[in-house]
Structure formats: structure tokens, C-alpha cells
Scaffold this motif. Structure first.
Motif, PDB file in Angstrom:
ATOM      1  N   ARG A   3       0.820  -1.221   0.000  1.00 51.01           N
ATOM      2  CA  ARG A   3       0.000   0.000   0.000  1.00 51.01           C
ATOM      3  C   ARG A   3       0.850   1.266   0.000  1.00 51.01           C
ATOM      4  N   THR A   4       1.935   1.269   0.738  1.00 46.91           N
ATOM      5  CA  THR A   4       2.798   2.445   0.798  1.00 46.91           C
ATOM      6  C   THR A   4       3.401   2.749  -0.567  1.00 46.91           C
ATOM      7  N   ARG A   5       3.869   1.726  -1.248  1.00 48.02           N
ATOM      8  CA  ARG A   5       4.448   1.914  -2.577  1.00 48.02           C
ATOM      9  C   ARG A   5       3.382   2.398  -3.572  1.00 48.02           C
ATOM     10  N   THR A   6       2.182   1.847  -3.477  1.00 50.80           N
ATOM     11  CA  THR A   6       1.089   2.280  -4.352  1.00 50.80           C
ATOM     12  C   THR A   6       0.761   3.758  -4.119  1.00 50.80           C
ATOM     13  N   ASP A  11       0.886   9.333  -5.811  1.00 49.50           N
ATOM     14  CA  ASP A  11       1.224  10.715  -5.471  1.00 49.50           C
ATOM     15  C   ASP A  11       2.271  11.293  -6.418  1.00 49.50           C
ATOM     16  N   LEU A  12       3.218  10.481  -6.832  1.00 51.71           N
ATOM     17  CA  LEU A  12       4.230  10.936  -7.790  1.00 51.71           C
ATOM     18  C   LEU A  12       3.599  11.258  -9.150  1.00 51.71           C
ATOM     19  N   ILE A  13       2.682  10.405  -9.592  1.00 52.89           N
ATOM     20  CA  ILE A  13       1.969  10.663 -10.848  1.00 52.89           C
ATOM     21  C   ILE A  13       1.120  11.924 -10.722  1.00 52.89           C
ATOM     22  N   LEU A  14       0.454  12.105  -9.573  1.00 51.38           N
ATOM     23  CA  LEU A  14      -0.333  13.322  -9.343  1.00 51.38           C
ATOM     24  C   LEU A  14       0.540  14.571  -9.427  1.00 51.38           C
ATOM     25  N   LEU A  15       1.709  14.513  -8.834  1.00 46.34           N
ATOM     26  CA  LEU A  15       2.620  15.657  -8.875  1.00 46.34           C
ATOM     27  C   LEU A  15       3.042  15.961 -10.311  1.00 46.34           C
ATOM     28  N   VAL A  69      -8.551   8.175  -7.685  1.00 52.40           N
ATOM     29  CA  VAL A  69      -7.823   7.004  -7.154  1.00 52.40           C
ATOM     30  C   VAL A  69      -7.213   7.349  -5.794  1.00 52.40           C
ATOM     31  N   HIS A  70      -6.657   8.546  -5.668  1.00 53.79           N
ATOM     32  CA  HIS A  70      -6.070   8.992  -4.402  1.00 53.79           C
ATOM     33  C   HIS A  70      -7.128   9.005  -3.295  1.00 53.79           C
ATOM     34  N   PHE A  71      -8.319   9.529  -3.598  1.00 53.58           N
ATOM     35  CA  PHE A  71      -9.399   9.526  -2.605  1.00 53.58           C
ATOM     36  C   PHE A  71      -9.816   8.104  -2.250  1.00 53.58           C
ATOM     37  N   ILE A  72      -9.878   7.223  -3.215  1.00 52.69           N
ATOM     38  CA  ILE A  72     -10.251   5.828  -2.937  1.00 52.69           C
ATOM     39  C   ILE A  72      -9.213   5.171  -2.033  1.00 52.69           C
ATOM     40  N   LEU A  73      -7.937   5.408  -2.302  1.00 47.73           N
ATOM     41  CA  LEU A  73      -6.888   4.805  -1.477  1.00 47.73           C
ATOM     42  C   LEU A  73      -6.893   5.349  -0.048  1.00 47.73           C
TER      43      LEU A  73
END
Length: 108
Positions: A3-6, A11-15, A69-73
Motif C-alpha cells: 500500500r505504501t508503494r502504491t 502521489d508521484l503521478i499526481l505531482l 484514485v487517491h481519494f479511494i486509497l
């Protein structure tokens, strides 16, 4: 994949997407002339206005998808914080409504 890696990858893709959307948005606003006839076929940093618009629009759509996806995670954390925040504010409201008033407070 843990989960941490995901979360890190999302977050990297979002940035990256945010930087692309912000750059293309400011670039189109500040450099490329407005209106369809102006600058339609001219190159700006090697790309046409249509290409800049396409990059901006596609990146914006991907940014929206990855925010979802970020909100779902992080949904479990969001509900926990919401429950604590709302629970505390309702508790304070109940305490205020249940306070006993002295007879002197009603007469003044």
C-alpha cells in the motif's frame, strides 16, 4: 505491491500531472494568443496551439482520474477524520444545549 508503494506512485503521478497541467495552462494563457484564427498553425516551443491544448486537456483528465484514485486509497482515513471532526462538533453542541441555566440568567 504494498500500500505504501502504491500511494507513493499515485502521489508521484499526481505531482507530475499537476506540473504538466499548470505549465501548459500558464503557457497557453501567457504566450499563445487567444482565439482560433490567431496562432492556429504557428509553433510555440515546437508545438502547435492544438497540440498544447490536447496535452493540457488529456493531462487534466488523467489528473482528475488519479485524484479519484487517491481519494479511494485514502477513503478509510477520510471517513475516520470526518467522523472524529463531526462527532466532536456535535458533542460540543449537545453540551451547550444541555447546560443548565440558573434562574438569574432567565430573568435578566
Amino acid at each position: 505491491m504494498n500500500r505504501t508503494r502504491t500511494n507513493y506512485i499515485v502521489d508521484l503521478i499526481l505531482l507530475l500531472l499537476f506540473i504538466i497541467v499548470a505549465f501548459t495552462g500558464f503557457f497557453m494563457y501567457l504566450v499563445i494568443p487567444e482565439g482560433i484564427p490567431q496562432g492556429r498553425y504557428q509553433d510555440y516551443m515546437g508545438l502547435t496551439k492544438a497540440t498544447w491544448t490536447m496535452i493540457h486537456n488529456k493531462s487534466s483528465i488523467l489528473l482528475t482520474v488519479f485524484v479519484a484514485v487517491h481519494f479511494i486509497l485514502h477513503w478509510k482515513w477520510i471517513t475516520y477524520i470526518k467522523r472524529n471532526f463531526i462527532g466532536k462538533s456535535e458533542k460540543r453542541k449537545d453540551e451547550y444545549l444541555c447546560e443548565e441555566k440558573s434562574p438569574d440568567q432567565f430573568n435578566s
